[in-house]
Scaffold this motif. Structure first.
Motif, PDB file in Angstrom:
ATOM      1  N   PHE A 165       0.833  -1.209   0.000  1.00  0.00           N
ATOM      2  CA  PHE A 165       0.000   0.000   0.000  1.00  0.00           C
ATOM      3  C   PHE A 165       0.868   1.259   0.000  1.00  0.00           C
ATOM      4  CE2 PHE A 165      -1.869   3.440   2.462  1.00  0.00           C
ATOM      5  CZ  PHE A 165      -3.099   3.632   1.859  1.00  0.00           C
ATOM      6  N   ASN A 169       1.126   4.017  -2.876  1.00  0.00           N
ATOM      7  CA  ASN A 169       0.745   5.388  -2.516  1.00  0.00           C
ATOM      8  C   ASN A 169       1.831   6.394  -2.900  1.00  0.00           C
ATOM      9  OD1 ASN A 169      -1.239   7.154  -1.053  1.00  0.00           O
ATOM     10  ND2 ASN A 169       0.554   7.540   0.231  1.00  0.00           N
ATOM     11  N   ALA A 175      -2.656   8.359  -4.174  1.00  0.00           N
ATOM     12  CA  ALA A 175      -3.653   7.937  -3.194  1.00  0.00           C
ATOM     13  C   ALA A 175      -4.780   7.130  -3.821  1.00  0.00           C
ATOM     14  CB  ALA A 175      -4.218   9.160  -2.477  1.00  0.00           C
ATOM     15  N   HIS A 179      -5.687   3.451  -2.642  1.00  0.00           N
ATOM     16  CA  HIS A 179      -7.025   3.153  -2.110  1.00  0.00           C
ATOM     17  C   HIS A 179      -7.667   1.995  -2.861  1.00  0.00           C
ATOM     18  CE1 HIS A 179     -11.453   3.582  -2.204  1.00  0.00           C
ATOM     19  NE2 HIS A 179     -11.297   3.763  -0.897  1.00  0.00           N
ATOM     20  N   ALA A 182      -6.096  -1.332  -1.665  1.00  0.00           N
ATOM     21  CA  ALA A 182      -6.379  -1.784  -0.297  1.00  0.00           C
ATOM     22  C   ALA A 182      -7.561  -2.751  -0.292  1.00  0.00           C
ATOM     23  CB  ALA A 182      -6.668  -0.586   0.604  1.00  0.00           C
ATOM     24  N   PHE A 185     -10.966  -1.235   3.990  1.00  0.00           N
ATOM     25  CA  PHE A 185     -10.849   0.204   4.206  1.00  0.00           C
ATOM     26  C   PHE A 185      -9.827   0.561   5.274  1.00  0.00           C
ATOM     27  CE2 PHE A 185     -13.769  -1.009   7.539  1.00  0.00           C
ATOM     28  CZ  PHE A 185     -13.459  -0.153   8.592  1.00  0.00           C
ATOM     29  N   CYS A 188      -6.291   1.891   4.659  1.00  0.00           N
ATOM     30  CA  CYS A 188      -6.091   3.263   4.172  1.00  0.00           C
ATOM     31  C   CYS A 188      -5.648   4.141   5.344  1.00  0.00           C
ATOM     32  CB  CYS A 188      -7.371   3.800   3.548  1.00  0.00           C
ATOM     33  SG  CYS A 188      -7.894   2.910   2.075  1.00  0.00           S
ATOM     34  N   THR A 193      -6.064   8.700   1.307  1.00  0.00           N
ATOM     35  CA  THR A 193      -6.764   7.447   0.992  1.00  0.00           C
ATOM     36  C   THR A 193      -7.981   7.256   1.880  1.00  0.00           C
ATOM     37  OG1 THR A 193      -5.229   6.271   2.467  1.00  0.00           O
ATOM     38  CG2 THR A 193      -4.703   6.295   0.123  1.00  0.00           C
ATOM     39  N   ALA A 194      -7.894   7.660   3.140  1.00  0.00           N
ATOM     40  CA  ALA A 194      -9.035   7.535   4.048  1.00  0.00           C
ATOM     41  C   ALA A 194     -10.201   8.393   3.581  1.00  0.00           C
ATOM     42  CB  ALA A 194      -8.620   7.925   5.463  1.00  0.00           C
ATOM     43  N   ASN A 204      -9.211   4.040  11.202  1.00  0.00           N
ATOM     44  CA  ASN A 204      -8.691   2.918  10.426  1.00  0.00           C
ATOM     45  C   ASN A 204      -7.574   2.198  11.180  1.00  0.00           C
ATOM     46  OD1 ASN A 204     -10.460   3.785   8.513  1.00  0.00           O
ATOM     47  ND2 ASN A 204      -8.927   4.495   7.056  1.00  0.00           N
TER      48      ASN A 204
END
Length: 253
Positions: A165, A169, A175, A179, A182, A185, A188, A193-194, A204
């Motif tokens: 990840f 990223n 991002a 995302h 992933a 969730f 992230c 990404t979140a 997360n």
């Protein structure tokens, strides 16, 4: 050794059922999604759990046949470890599926859709794996330190996903690509990404750590139920693994 033979016969049947269920998993999943058979699919925990369950079933079929013919348990430690791991991974997959099914205040029927293979990945294979390990794995007493092995395997999985990840990223896709990669969730862990899921990084992180804690709790509970079953119904009847396949007759796992 009638008890040992009976348990091995039932275990053999369960392992054959397991392979049939795994075949259904991949048949329905591949039929409904032409992109299913790819390396990218391996990032999903239930898929990995199903593969480990299939491996454990193949190995245990050999062990069951040898144990029946020799009239004593002949399960190598490695085989027992793989079956233990598959049972724990099945438990986590099952809990995750139930959380998705009843999460967000709405019922999600996609979790048990047999046409996509979800029913087999999320319920059938995990269910067989859990019940078989608890009731029909007749390995000698497994010590408490065994409970850390599935936790370590889950930790390795989590670290591998996180490292990948982070690499994605930092790459060209940024991002958005990270995302999309992933599998869940809670991987992230950057604000960018979140934001795609309207979640917070700290939430997360809590989910991520919580998943690891749950993996250990699952391992401990399944190990405890396995030991309880043998204490009550099997006792000291079972012989240990012979030396030529991994241990002396007096040794324990």
């Amino acid at each position: 050794m009638k008890q040992t033979k009976r348990l091995n016969i039932v275990g053999l049947i369960c392992n054959l059922l397991m392979l049939a269920a795994v075949a259904c998993c991949f048949y329905f999943a591949a039929s409904s999604n032409s992109k299913f058979i790819s390396v990218d699919t391996l990032k999903y925990y239930p898929v990995l759990g199903t593969i480990v369950s299939a491996l454990g079933a193949f190995l245990m079929i050999w062990s069951n046949i040898v144990s029946i013919s020799k009239k004593r348990d002949c399960t190598p430690r490695l085989f027992f470890t793989i079956r233990f791991l598959s049972a724990v991974m099945g438990t986590i997959a099952l809990l995750g599926a139930l959380a998705l099914m009843f999460g967000q205040n709405k019922f999600n029927p996609d979790v048990y859709n047999y046409e996509t293979g979800a029913l087999f990945f999320n319920f059938v294979v995990p269910g067989i794996s859990i019940l078989q390990f608890i009731f029909f794995e007749i390995q000698p007493q497994a010590k408490f330190r065994k409970t850390f092995e599935p936790f370590i395997a889950t930790l390795i999985y989590g670290c591998a996903i996180l490292i990948t990840f982070i690499i994605i990223n930092a790459g060209e896709g940024g991002a958005k690509a990270a995302h999309d990669f992933a599998p869940y969730f809670f991987f992230c862990i950057t604000p960018e990404t979140a934001a795609f899921d309207k979640t917070e990084v700290w939430q997360n992180a809590v989910w991520l750590v919580g998943s690891l804690v749950i993996s250990y709790i699952a391992a401990f509970v399944i190990w405890g139920l396995n030991r309880l079953f043998h204490t009550i119904f099997v006792g000291v009847e079972i012989n240990s693994v012979p030396e030529e396949i991994g241990a002396t007759e007096e040794s324990e796992i």
